[in-house]
Design an enzyme around this catalytic site. Structure first.
Site, PDB file in Angstrom:
ATOM      1  N   SER A 170       0.874  -1.181  -0.013  1.00 40.43           N
ATOM      2  CA  SER A 170       0.136  -0.125   0.032  1.00 40.43           C
ATOM      3  C   SER A 170       0.998   1.179   0.057  1.00 40.43           C
ATOM      4  O   SER A 170       1.973   1.345   0.512  1.00 40.43           O
ATOM      5  CB  SER A 170      -0.814   0.115   1.053  1.00 40.43           C
ATOM      6  OG  SER A 170      -1.396   1.320   1.459  1.00 40.43           O
ATOM      7  N   LYS A 180       2.014  -3.936   6.511  1.00 38.27           N
ATOM      8  CA  LYS A 180       2.450  -3.892   4.839  1.00 38.27           C
ATOM      9  C   LYS A 180       4.098  -3.629   4.769  1.00 38.27           C
ATOM     10  O   LYS A 180       4.842  -4.304   4.167  1.00 38.27           O
ATOM     11  CB  LYS A 180       1.773  -2.632   4.264  1.00 38.27           C
ATOM     12  CG  LYS A 180       0.374  -3.088   4.150  1.00 38.27           C
ATOM     13  CD  LYS A 180      -0.059  -4.441   3.151  1.00 38.27           C
ATOM     14  CE  LYS A 180      -1.489  -4.625   3.107  1.00 38.27           C
ATOM     15  NZ  LYS A 180      -1.571  -5.921   2.685  1.00 38.27           N
ATOM     16  N   TYR A 194      -1.836  -1.171  10.721  1.00 38.25           N
ATOM     17  CA  TYR A 194      -2.131  -1.889   9.302  1.00 38.25           C
ATOM     18  C   TYR A 194      -0.844  -1.328   8.423  1.00 38.25           C
ATOM     19  O   TYR A 194      -0.289  -2.179   7.817  1.00 38.25           O
ATOM     20  CB  TYR A 194      -3.558  -1.228   8.730  1.00 38.25           C
ATOM     21  CG  TYR A 194      -3.612  -1.388   7.271  1.00 38.25           C
ATOM     22  CD1 TYR A 194      -3.740  -2.941   6.698  1.00 38.25           C
ATOM     23  CD2 TYR A 194      -3.133  -0.336   6.411  1.00 38.25           C
ATOM     24  CE1 TYR A 194      -3.891  -2.868   5.416  1.00 38.25           C
ATOM     25  CE2 TYR A 194      -3.555  -0.546   4.833  1.00 38.25           C
ATOM     26  CZ  TYR A 194      -3.680  -1.753   4.613  1.00 38.25           C
ATOM     27  OH  TYR A 194      -3.572  -2.103   3.270  1.00 38.25           O
TER      28      TYR A 194
HETATM   29  P1  NAD Z   1     -10.778  -7.044   0.951  1.00 36.15           P
HETATM   30  O1  NAD Z   1     -11.035  -6.978   2.437  1.00 36.15           O
HETATM   31  O2  NAD Z   1     -12.094  -6.851   0.026  1.00 36.15           O
HETATM   32  O3  NAD Z   1     -10.264  -8.488   0.503  1.00 36.15           O
HETATM   33  C1  NAD Z   1      -9.631  -9.339   1.155  1.00 36.15           C
HETATM   34  C2  NAD Z   1      -9.790 -10.589   1.360  1.00 36.15           C
HETATM   35  O4  NAD Z   1      -8.984 -11.379   2.077  1.00 36.15           O
HETATM   36  C3  NAD Z   1     -11.253 -10.906   1.831  1.00 36.15           C
HETATM   37  O5  NAD Z   1     -12.167 -11.678   1.032  1.00 36.15           O
HETATM   38  C4  NAD Z   1     -11.019 -11.492   3.129  1.00 36.15           C
HETATM   39  O6  NAD Z   1     -12.229 -12.414   3.321  1.00 36.15           O
HETATM   40  C5  NAD Z   1      -9.784 -12.312   2.925  1.00 36.15           C
HETATM   41  N1  NAD Z   1      -8.936 -12.702   3.954  1.00 36.15           N
HETATM   42  C6  NAD Z   1      -8.537 -11.874   5.178  1.00 36.15           C
HETATM   43  N2  NAD Z   1      -7.832 -12.503   5.858  1.00 36.15           N
HETATM   44  C7  NAD Z   1      -7.518 -13.790   5.246  1.00 36.15           C
HETATM   45  C8  NAD Z   1      -6.999 -14.966   5.852  1.00 36.15           C
HETATM   46  N3  NAD Z   1      -6.326 -15.057   6.872  1.00 36.15           N
HETATM   47  N4  NAD Z   1      -7.196 -15.967   5.212  1.00 36.15           N
HETATM   48  C9  NAD Z   1      -8.043 -16.141   3.947  1.00 36.15           C
HETATM   49  N5  NAD Z   1      -8.535 -14.958   3.564  1.00 36.15           N
HETATM   50  C10 NAD Z   1      -8.634 -13.997   4.350  1.00 36.15           C
HETATM   51  O7  NAD Z   1      -9.571  -6.045   0.699  1.00 36.15           O
HETATM   52  P2  NAD Z   1      -9.208  -5.498  -0.613  1.00 36.15           P
HETATM   53  O8  NAD Z   1      -9.686  -4.096  -0.766  1.00 36.15           O
HETATM   54  O9  NAD Z   1      -9.293  -6.392  -1.463  1.00 36.15           O
HETATM   55  O10 NAD Z   1      -7.730  -5.342  -0.573  1.00 36.15           O
HETATM   56  C11 NAD Z   1      -6.809  -6.669  -0.773  1.00 36.15           C
HETATM   57  C12 NAD Z   1      -5.479  -6.368  -0.267  1.00 36.15           C
HETATM   58  O11 NAD Z   1      -4.786  -5.095  -0.965  1.00 36.15           O
HETATM   59  C13 NAD Z   1      -5.113  -6.321   1.122  1.00 36.15           C
HETATM   60  O12 NAD Z   1      -3.907  -7.033   1.518  1.00 36.15           O
HETATM   61  C14 NAD Z   1      -5.012  -4.783   1.397  1.00 36.15           C
HETATM   62  O13 NAD Z   1      -4.498  -4.486   2.535  1.00 36.15           O
HETATM   63  C15 NAD Z   1      -4.398  -4.127   0.053  1.00 36.15           C
HETATM   64  N6  NAD Z   1      -4.520  -2.837  -0.436  1.00 36.15           N
HETATM   65  C16 NAD Z   1      -6.028  -2.458  -0.290  1.00 36.15           C
HETATM   66  C17 NAD Z   1      -6.208  -1.128  -0.330  1.00 36.15           C
HETATM   67  C18 NAD Z   1      -7.838  -0.791  -0.456  1.00 36.15           C
HETATM   68  O14 NAD Z   1      -7.701   0.527  -0.490  1.00 36.15           O
HETATM   69  N7  NAD Z   1      -8.481  -1.608  -0.922  1.00 36.15           N
HETATM   70  C19 NAD Z   1      -5.381  -0.306  -0.630  1.00 36.15           C
HETATM   71  C20 NAD Z   1      -3.933  -0.658  -0.598  1.00 36.15           C
HETATM   72  C21 NAD Z   1      -3.721  -2.032  -0.365  1.00 36.15           C
END
Ligand code: NAD
Ligand code: UDP
Length: 331
Positions: A124, A152, A148
């Site tokens: 991120s 990362k 958080y």
């Molecule tokens: P999201 O919560 O929609 O998707 C994450 C998925 O991982 C979910 O379906 C959840 O059920 C699953 N999950 C969480 N912990 C788990 C575990 N221990 N075992 C199995 N499944 C698990 O989030 P997103 O927005 O799709 O983000 C995806 C990745 O990108 C994350 O790592 C997040 O930190 C990173 N990210 C997101 C953003 C944002 O703004 N959305 C920005 C930067 C980075």
């Protein structure tokens, strides 16, 4: 290739599964559905018109992950699974450190055991902290203000050390800026539980009448109109970048900013949403949100140079697609 997608039922993961299958890859999803719904799997298959294999498992569970690697010849892993709510990470730091770090360790260990050398990790822009914009991959990272962000930065270091010890391990660390929007089918998108923390889902819920008005967190930042500036990127552009990252993996660790390179203020986003969808968004200016920085946008030139990827969809498309998805959500 057979790609294991951890967190593939989530917001970015689901769009990426569609993009991977569109590019001819096969997808195996591992997700514990802690922040997603089982019916998303069917929607992914419907859009892609292809089967996916789904394991409802926790990727911190070594044995459950091992079964997947035993059952399938995995060629690469894209690791999205993680907890991502900044505020919640301050309340529940153990949960965040455990889930986000152990998941990375377990998947990297399974890769080592089964000789899988392709690994793509969701990081991120938050790892930059309050650096000078635009953020460049070579910058020294500043401390983040929450657990958080620390998970990362730590996962990045863990993967970097693993790659140092194994010269065949190819890791792509993708630093996402602000993903918004939804697939143009309106079938998959972001559906946060409860009141949204992030700007775009808050705006779509105001548009829908679920929330009364947008609270704009501060208008005294040193930005174009005093409101916070971010680099919003369409989630489908972001999804496509993962295909490019997989195609261009090379030994060692390679870090890429994934943004448009353009900053947009809160009020500019509101205006774009109103224009794109012909809906008024009532708002009021309130206090700054603790921990927020004034501006965050990418220098996205490295991804263009090395991956041949750039974001194509503009703010109007982001607002239109976010609204289409919200509208299809029912009450
Ligand atoms: P999201 O919560 O929609 O998707 C994450 C998925 O991982 C979910 O379906 C959840 O059920 C699953 N999950 C969480 N912990 C788990 C575990 N221990 N075992 C199995 N499944 C698990 O989030 P997103 O927005 O799709 O983000 C995806 C990745 O990108 C994350 O790592 C997040 O930190 C990173 N990210 C997101 C953003 C944002 O703004 N959305 C920005 C930067 C980075
Ligand atoms: N923001 C806002 N009201 C909201 C949510 C967000 O004014 O209800 C602002 C926030 O202060 C920031 C921008 O919108 O300047 C993007 O916030 P978001 O939480 O979506 O992303 P992040 O701050 O994590 O980059």
């Amino acid at each position: 290739m057979n790609i294991l997608v951890s967190g593939g039922a989530g917001y970015i993961g689901s769009h990426t599964c569609v993009a991977l299958m569109g590019a001819g890859h096969s997808v195996i999803i591992a997700d514990n559905l802690s922040n997603s719904k089982a019916d998303t799997i069917g929607k992914i298959m419907g859009i892609a018109d292809k089967e996916v294999t789904f394991y409802e498992i926790d990727v911190t569970d070594t044995e459950a992950v091992d079964i997947i690697f035993k059952n399938h010849k995995i060629d690469g892993v894209i690791h999205f699974a993680g907890l991502k709510a900044v505020g919640e990470s301050v309340e529940k730091p153990q949960d965040y450190y455990y889930n986000n770090l152990v998941s990375t360790l377990v998947l990297a260990k399974a890769c080592q055991k089964y000789g899988v050398n392709r690994f793509v990790f969701s990081s991120s822009a938050t790892v930059y902290g309050d650096n000078k914009v635009p953020f460049v991959e070579s910058m020294d990272l500043l401390p983040t203000t929450n657990p958080y962000g620390e998970t990362k930065a730590m996962s990045e270091r863990i993967l970097t050390d693993i790659a140092k010890a194994n010269p065949y391990f190819s890791v792509s660390i993708l630093r996402y800026f602000n993903p918004v929007g939804a697939h143009e089918s309106g079938l998959i998108g972001e559906s946060p539980n409860g009141i949204p923390n992030n700007l775009m889902p808050y705006v779509t819920q105001v548009a829908k009448g679920k929330l009364e008005k947008l609270k704009v967190f501060g208008n005294d930042y040193p930005t174009v109109d005093g409101t916070g500036v971010r680099d919003y990127i369409h989630v489908v552009d972001l999804a496509e970048s993962h295909v490019a990252a997989l195609d261009n993996l090379k030994a060692g660790v390679h870090i890429y900013n994934l943004g448009t390179g353009k900053g947009t203020s809160v009020l500019e986003l509101v205006k774009a949403f109103e224009e794109a969808n012909d809906i008024e968004i009532p708002y009021e200016i309130v206090e700054r949100r603790p921990g927020d920085i004034a501006s965050c946008y990418a220098d996205a030139s490295k991804a263009k140079r090395e991956l041949g990827w750039t974001a194509k969809r503009d703010m109007i498309a982001m607002c239109r697609d976010a609204w289409r998805f919200e509208n299809g959500q029912g009450e």
